[in-house]
Design an enzyme around this catalytic site. Structure first.
Site, PDB file in Angstrom:
ATOM      1  N   ALA A  33       0.889  -1.174   0.000  1.00 35.25           N
ATOM      2  CA  ALA A  33       0.000   0.000   0.000  1.00 35.25           C
ATOM      3  C   ALA A  33       0.918   1.213   0.000  1.00 35.25           C
ATOM      4  O   ALA A  33       1.216   1.793   1.030  1.00 35.25           O
ATOM      5  CB  ALA A  33      -0.911  -0.018   1.222  1.00 35.25           C
ATOM      6  N   ALA A  34       1.392   1.578  -1.191  1.00 35.77           N
ATOM      7  CA  ALA A  34       2.599   2.398  -1.289  1.00 35.77           C
ATOM      8  C   ALA A  34       2.375   3.898  -1.471  1.00 35.77           C
ATOM      9  O   ALA A  34       3.255   4.694  -1.154  1.00 35.77           O
ATOM     10  CB  ALA A  34       3.452   1.890  -2.453  1.00 35.77           C
ATOM     11  N   ALA A  35       1.233   4.278  -2.014  1.00 39.36           N
ATOM     12  CA  ALA A  35       1.052   5.689  -2.380  1.00 39.36           C
ATOM     13  C   ALA A  35       0.865   6.571  -1.141  1.00 39.36           C
ATOM     14  O   ALA A  35       0.225   6.129  -0.191  1.00 39.36           O
ATOM     15  CB  ALA A  35      -0.164   5.819  -3.290  1.00 39.36           C
TER      16      ALA A  35
ATOM     17  N   ASP B 231      -6.093  -4.256  -5.576  1.00 40.01           N
ATOM     18  CA  ASP B 231      -6.374  -4.563  -4.183  1.00 40.01           C
ATOM     19  C   ASP B 231      -5.291  -5.538  -3.716  1.00 40.01           C
ATOM     20  O   ASP B 231      -5.172  -6.637  -4.266  1.00 40.01           O
ATOM     21  CB  ASP B 231      -7.762  -5.199  -4.085  1.00 40.01           C
ATOM     22  CG  ASP B 231      -8.162  -5.473  -2.643  1.00 40.01           C
ATOM     23  OD1 ASP B 231      -7.275  -5.713  -1.791  1.00 40.01           O
ATOM     24  OD2 ASP B 231      -9.380  -5.461  -2.370  1.00 40.01           O
TER      25      ASP B 231
ATOM     26  N   GLY C 239       4.139   7.239  -1.509  1.00 33.73           N
ATOM     27  CA  GLY C 239       5.511   6.822  -1.755  1.00 33.73           C
ATOM     28  C   GLY C 239       6.574   7.327  -0.798  1.00 33.73           C
ATOM     29  O   GLY C 239       7.761   7.232  -1.096  1.00 33.73           O
TER      30      GLY C 239
ATOM     31  N   ASP D 286       2.158  -1.032   4.931  1.00 35.30           N
ATOM     32  CA  ASP D 286       1.844   0.214   5.623  1.00 35.30           C
ATOM     33  C   ASP D 286       0.352   0.432   5.382  1.00 35.30           C
ATOM     34  O   ASP D 286      -0.048   1.124   4.457  1.00 35.30           O
ATOM     35  CB  ASP D 286       2.695   1.344   5.023  1.00 35.30           C
ATOM     36  CG  ASP D 286       2.547   2.651   5.786  1.00 35.30           C
ATOM     37  OD1 ASP D 286       2.501   2.609   7.025  1.00 35.30           O
ATOM     38  OD2 ASP D 286       2.469   3.707   5.130  1.00 35.30           O
TER      39      ASP D 286
ATOM     40  N   CYS E 286      -0.919   4.023  11.359  1.00 36.69           N
ATOM     41  CA  CYS E 286      -0.839   5.253  12.151  1.00 36.69           C
ATOM     42  C   CYS E 286      -2.123   5.427  12.939  1.00 36.69           C
ATOM     43  O   CYS E 286      -2.927   6.316  12.684  1.00 36.69           O
ATOM     44  CB  CYS E 286      -0.549   6.452  11.262  1.00 36.69           C
ATOM     45  SG  CYS E 286      -1.476   6.454   9.728  1.00 36.69           S
TER      46      CYS E 286
ATOM     47  N   ASP F  52      -0.725   0.083  -5.071  1.00 33.50           N
ATOM     48  CA  ASP F  52      -1.777   0.760  -4.309  1.00 33.50           C
ATOM     49  C   ASP F  52      -3.085   0.551  -5.038  1.00 33.50           C
ATOM     50  O   ASP F  52      -3.112   0.317  -6.248  1.00 33.50           O
ATOM     51  CB  ASP F  52      -1.483   2.258  -4.160  1.00 33.50           C
ATOM     52  CG  ASP F  52      -2.224   2.867  -2.969  1.00 33.50           C
ATOM     53  OD1 ASP F  52      -1.618   2.986  -1.884  1.00 33.50           O
ATOM     54  OD2 ASP F  52      -3.415   3.202  -3.117  1.00 33.50           O
TER      55      ASP F  52
HETATM   56  C1  SAM Z   1      -1.199   4.682   5.042  1.00 28.93           C
HETATM   57  S1  SAM Z   1      -1.473   4.887   3.339  1.00 28.93           S
HETATM   58  C2  SAM Z   1       0.071   4.445   2.639  1.00 28.93           C
HETATM   59  C3  SAM Z   1       1.149   5.490   2.752  1.00 28.93           C
HETATM   60  C4  SAM Z   1       2.421   5.125   2.010  1.00 28.93           C
HETATM   61  N1  SAM Z   1       2.924   3.813   2.426  1.00 28.93           N
HETATM   62  C5  SAM Z   1       3.510   6.150   2.184  1.00 28.93           C
HETATM   63  O1  SAM Z   1       4.392   5.940   3.029  1.00 28.93           O
HETATM   64  O2  SAM Z   1       3.524   7.161   1.464  1.00 28.93           O
HETATM   65  C6  SAM Z   1      -2.488   3.520   2.933  1.00 28.93           C
HETATM   66  C7  SAM Z   1      -2.713   3.281   1.456  1.00 28.93           C
HETATM   67  O3  SAM Z   1      -3.439   2.063   1.296  1.00 28.93           O
HETATM   68  C8  SAM Z   1      -4.165   2.154   0.100  1.00 28.93           C
HETATM   69  N2  SAM Z   1      -5.153   1.062   0.119  1.00 28.93           N
HETATM   70  C9  SAM Z   1      -6.362   1.033   0.716  1.00 28.93           C
HETATM   71  N3  SAM Z   1      -6.950  -0.175   0.544  1.00 28.93           N
HETATM   72  C10 SAM Z   1      -6.075  -0.928  -0.176  1.00 28.93           C
HETATM   73  C11 SAM Z   1      -6.108  -2.262  -0.685  1.00 28.93           C
HETATM   74  N4  SAM Z   1      -7.132  -3.071  -0.447  1.00 28.93           N
HETATM   75  N5  SAM Z   1      -5.019  -2.684  -1.416  1.00 28.93           N
HETATM   76  C12 SAM Z   1      -3.974  -1.869  -1.645  1.00 28.93           C
HETATM   77  N6  SAM Z   1      -3.898  -0.617  -1.173  1.00 28.93           N
HETATM   78  C13 SAM Z   1      -4.942  -0.147  -0.450  1.00 28.93           C
HETATM   79  C14 SAM Z   1      -4.702   3.566   0.117  1.00 28.93           C
HETATM   80  O4  SAM Z   1      -5.021   3.997  -1.189  1.00 28.93           O
HETATM   81  C15 SAM Z   1      -3.530   4.341   0.741  1.00 28.93           C
HETATM   82  O5  SAM Z   1      -2.735   4.906  -0.265  1.00 28.93           O
END
Ligand code: SAM
Lengths: 161, 317
Positions: free
Chosen positions: B122-124, B173, B126, B189, B242, B146
């Site tokens: 879940a990278a965005a 997903d 970034g 994350d 978080c 993501d």
């Molecule tokens: C806490 S943020 C990640 C922050 C990122 N790791 C960073 O350090 O910049 C959580 C992310 O999980 C994504 N997300 C939510 N549900 C998800 C899923 N089922 N699979 C993958 N990503 C998911 C969201 O779009 C969001 O970008």
């Protein structure tokens, strides 16, 4: 989901042509690209990637790989991207324009043009200010046009005192 | 209906976090820190510039940089410059990334090595992907995934800006992520109730009449299960969120233990607490977790004047 064309690793022949172009036009020594793969997707773009190229086969639906390095312009000239130059530009030795002051840097980084004669070949050039590689410009007839894409531009207000 | 009409901001905040008063030491100080703005901080992008050179340049522009205890790439920044850290030439050129100090911990716990193959589930946008790339010197491979196309745009622009060349992006997903190779390390994350980001984002919607923690907990467990199947034997998973909610922290860690992960100790140079093994929620429901969950880490805002964070590190054995 939009269907994406797949990336393909460039053939040896293609790599040779890319490296010759980078060497002849900008003086990039070939060895700095050891450890990088050049990829193609679509007709007009070449990407540079330092990961394991086998990943491209092993994961379906890859949306992007590495950074976009070169682009074939409408006039069929190869144009290095600003992000590529920001990473590799410091190894280049020719067709580099050095901006003289902060005003020029501002103009360039906000997408503007600078009218001045530079000792470079016409076409796409590398633009520097001090130690910083700012990005790609197009030089012709005593005018340098910024080719910095909107997403890489600086917010102009920063420089306004 | 939103309960608590007529309460002012700080009353709503206090009411929202009340369920944690028995597990957070120095609770009053904790509360008062939730209302304070977060100190500014950045990570130097050593792919492009050295910390020394960046300090020189930023200080010449009136920013004051103080190295964080966490890691030599992280700096707390003071300035009066109203245009801020996002509007400098140095930022535009990718010489630094504006990142919370606690956000730097999960990649440090992950400890990626050059030439490995890493998945960031879940990278965005970034922050952590770019930090991992930096730790690998862009050698080896990162798959940054993501679910959100919109957030992927921000991820791409950050990878471009920082000059990260060893990452591929996928959009799906994470619970259905497909791959025919297994990974050396995975960072999860996870999406979460984000309660611990209130200092960074005071507009966070805090509705104590409805909590999303159970919903997130299920999602997080599903993602942990997928991570297990995507890891090599002996591979490492770092799970971070978080939030302070035990449903999204220790309860998920316990689930990871149940499916076969072994938990490992995380060592960081910031004051923190262990994961909790017992808790009673606001409805009087008692939770008792596997004692091993205590090897996870809880970071509270009043310990080191940061945001909050929960981290656990696992090995697939
Ligand atoms: C806490 S943020 C990640 C922050 C990122 N790791 C960073 O350090 O910049 C959580 C992310 O999980 C994504 N997300 C939510 N549900 C998800 C899923 N089922 N699979 C993958 N990503 C998911 C969201 O779009 C969001 O970008």
């Amino acid at each position: 989901m939009p269907s994406l064309e797949r990336y393909r690793v460039c053939s040896d022949e293609e790599v040779k042509r890319i490296l010759s172009f980078l060497e002849e036009r900008y003086g990039f020594p070939r060895h700095i690209f050891e450890g990088y793969k050049f990829l193609v997707r679509g007709r007009n773009s070449i990407w540079v990637f330092s990961g394991h190229p086998s990943i491209l086969e092993m994961i379906p639906g890859i949306d992007a790989a590495g950074i976009r390095a070169l682009h074939l312009s409408i006039r069929k000239a190869l144009k290095p991207t600003t992000i590529f130059l920001q990473v590799f530009g410091r190894y280049a030795t020719k067709n580099i324009v050095k901006l003289q002051n902060e005003e020029e840097a501002v103009a360039f980084m906000s997408g503007g043009s600078i009218a001045r004669r530079y000792d470079v070949d016409d076409g796409f050039v590398i633009v520097k200010f001090g130690d910083d590689i700012l990005g790609c410009g197009f030089y012709s007839d005593g005018v340098l046009k910024s080719k910095v894409p909107k997403t890489s531009r600086v917010k102009f207000e920063w420089f306004k005192e | 209906m939103m309960l608590g009409k007529g309460l002012n901001y700080s009353q709503r905040v206090f009411r929202y976090y009340e369920r944690y008063k028995d597990i957070i030491p120095g609770y009053d100080e904790f509360l008062s820190h939730l209302l304070k703005p977060l100190p500014h901080s950045i990570r130097v992008n050593t792919l492009k510039i050295s910390p020394e050179r960046l300090i020189q340049r930023m200080e010449a522009k009136g920013f004051i940089l103080k190295q964080s205890k966490l890691h030599p790439w992280f700096f707390e920044v003071e300035y009066t410059e109203e245009r801020g850290l996002g509007a400098t030439l140095e930022h535009t050129l990718g010489y630094y990334y504006v990142q919370e100090i606690v956000s730097g911990i999960p990649p440090i716990a992950l400890d990626p090595k050059p030439w490995e193959v890493i998945l960031d589930m879940a990278a965005a946008p970034g922050s952590k992907t770019t930090q991992i790339a930096q730790m690998m010197g862009c050698k080896g491979t990162i798959v940054a995934n993501d679910i959100s196309r919109e957030r992927i745009k921000a991820l791409k622009s950050n990878l471009d800006r920082l000059g990260v060349t060893n990452t591929v992006i996928t959009v799906c997903d994470a619970r259905r992520f497909r791959s025919s190779i297994l990974f050396d390390r995975i960072l999860l994350d996870a999406p979460c109730s984000s309660e611990a980001t209130i200092r960074k984002d005071p507009s966070l919607q805090l509705d104590f009449s409805y909590r999303s923690t159970k919903w997130f907990s299920r999602l997080q467990k599903g993602m942990v299960e997928r991570a297990y199947n995507l890891l090599k034997d002996d591979g490492v998973l770092v799970y971070s969120v978080c939030t302070f909610a035990p449903e999204e922290c220790e309860e998920v860690v316990e689930h990871a233990l149940k499916i076969g992960f072994k938990i490992e100790q995380v060592n960081i140079p910031l004051k923190h607490m262990e994961g909790i093994v017992e808790w009673v929620d606001e409805k009087g429901r008692r939770y008792r977790f596997d004692p091993d969950v205590s090897r996870s880490i809880r970071i509270y805002p009043h310990f080191e004047d940061t945001g909050g964070m929960f981290i656990a590190k696992f090995r697939k054995v």
